[in-house]
Design an enzyme around this catalytic site. Structure first.
Site: not given
Ligand code: GLU
Length: 433
Positions: A207, A111, A238, A366, A87, A123
């Site tokens: 976020t 995280k 954002n 998410s 994720k 990622k």
């Molecule tokens: N890009 C965001 C992060 O760095 C969200 C990632 C997601 O929702 O999967 O946490």
């Protein structure tokens, strides 16, 4: 849907880059080395976290609007899947490298585990400047990239989401492309989609909302009230834009903002809703009349109660860490503080709420989106926000306690909790074959 495809000058897109910072993956490895002594017998599995499980590099060719063919390099890194599917977001930026995407995927593992979400970490990214492409070109790039990484993503395998340079429209194209390829509408393959296509209420703001919750929790424990606080925010998209708005609404004074186009300050406090409306219309803060331009050096020297780096990694290096005049840093971006700078901030008594906690609100919602897609049953915004609040506050509490008990930074405490969960799963599952 916001689409950043107008023809802004591409030259500014590199303005956040900091050549003084170490490569992101080196920072991640150092953070892992720092947590190892705190993991007891599980430390024997620590090398797992230094080796991404799977790396895919793809060529993304498209026919440009002028008829020429262009190639872009894209990546999807699945860092760890011990606790569940991969994720993490997909980044479109001219400085994307494999090294960066590897680090970002590692931070997602930490995280997701820190928040106890049932995910591993992943990622993706493509090295391109989204501001230098038309909407049609971005659609072709996104669809080809999705097809190329289609062999390793899926609702139960790896679930992309927005990150720097991508948004809900990008996710709609990814969802559609994947769905066309598998022959059914698979909403759960990405999160951060438009609400009309299986997206979640509250995801767009999540976020920034999480950053604000983390700041509030840190402030409470440090005796720094939000109302009346001086706040400096780097990045006004954002994450930074929404966090700034929430600080403003809670009575804080946002005294300086920096985005890809300008650095602005106003001692009386910036009218954040007016700045957001300006950016919506003009694509950046440059030319906004509600604050005066200042130099980037002066930006980092401004006295503040809260400093929110919400742009890119590698912003707070040792030299800046020595100079900062703030009380609490809340990391909206991923990886904005280097390990050496972390040590200096700790010596100087500046609290750092780390990225892997502070910006986790996005991936938490998410997760809610993915659960809603699976059950085809959608929740109210109040329900989403109250669950987000509960999860963020619960994680903050546990991490604060760990930091106090062990006498370590909030970052190390977060890594202790997260790595413990990931490596316990590794051990319980055992090595195959
Ligand atoms: N890009 C965001 C992060 O760095 C969200 C990632 C997601 O929702 O999967 O946490």
């Amino acid at each position: 849907m916001n689409q950043t495809t107008t023809n802004h000058q591409a030259k500014d897109s590199l303005s956040f880059l900091n050549p003084a910072a170490p490569e992101p993956w080196a920072s991640f490895i150092e953070q892992i080395d720092r947590v190892a002594p705190h993991l007891g017998p599980l430390a024997k599995w620590i090398d797992t976290l230094k080796h991404p499980k799977r790396i895919l590099i793809v060529d993304v060719p498209i026919v440009r609007d002028d008829g020429t063919v262009a190639h872009y390099e894209g990546y999807r890194v699945q860092h760890n899947m011990s606790r569940g599917p991969g994720k993490g977001g997909v980044r479109y930026h001219p400085a994307v490298t494999l090294n960066e995407v590897m680090a970002l995927s590692g931070w997602m593992t930490v995280k997701n585990a820190a928040l106890n979400l049932p995910y591993g970490g992943a990622k993706g990214g493509i090295r391109l400047d989204p501001r230098a492409h038309s909407r049609d070109e971005l659609q072709r790039i996104t669809r080809r990239y999705t097809s190329e990484i289609g062999v390793i993503i899926g609702p139960e395998k790896d679930i992309p989401a927005p990150d720097v340079g991508t948004n809900d429209q990008t996710m709609a194209w990814m969802m559609d492309t994947y769905s066309m390829n598998v022959g059914c509408t698979a909403t759960g393959v990405v999160t951060g989609k438009p609400v009309s296509l299986g997206g979640s209420l509250g995801r767009h703001e999540a976020t920034g909302r999480g950053v604000f919750i983390a700041a509030r929790e840190a402030g409470q424990r440090m005796g720094v009230a939000i109302a009346g606080a001086r706040v400096v925010v780097q990045g006004f998209g954002n994450v930074g834009g929404i966090a700034a708005r929430m600080f403003h609404e809670a009575g804080a004074k946002v005294v300086a903002l920096q985005d890809h186009s300008a650095t602005l300050a106003n001692e009386a406090g910036i009218d954040v809703p007016a700045a957001l409306a300006y950016v919506q219309a003009h694509g950046g803060l440059a030319g906004f009349g509600g604050a005066a331009p200042i130099s980037s050096d002066d930006f980092w020297l401004l006295p503040s109660d809260f400093l929110v780096p919400a742009a890119l990694e590698g912003q707070i290096v040792p030299e800046r860490a020595q100079q900062l005049r703030t009380k609490i840093i809340v990391e909206g971006a991923n990886g904005p503080t280097t390990p050496a700078a972390d040590d200096i901030l700790r010596e100087r008594g500046i609290l750092v709420v780390p990225d892997v906690l502070a910006n986790a609100g996005g991936v938490t919602v998410s997760y809610f989106e993915w659960v809603q897609d699976f059950s085809s049953f959608f929740w109210s915004e109040e329900e989403i926000n109250s669950r987000l609040e509960r999860i963020m506050v619960g994680a903050f509490d546990g991490i604060w306690k760990m930091a106090t008990e062990r006498g370590v930074s909030l970052r190390t405490a977060t890594f202790i909790i997260a790595c413990h969960r990931v490596l316990a799963a590794r051990e319980q599952r055992g090595l195959y074959p």
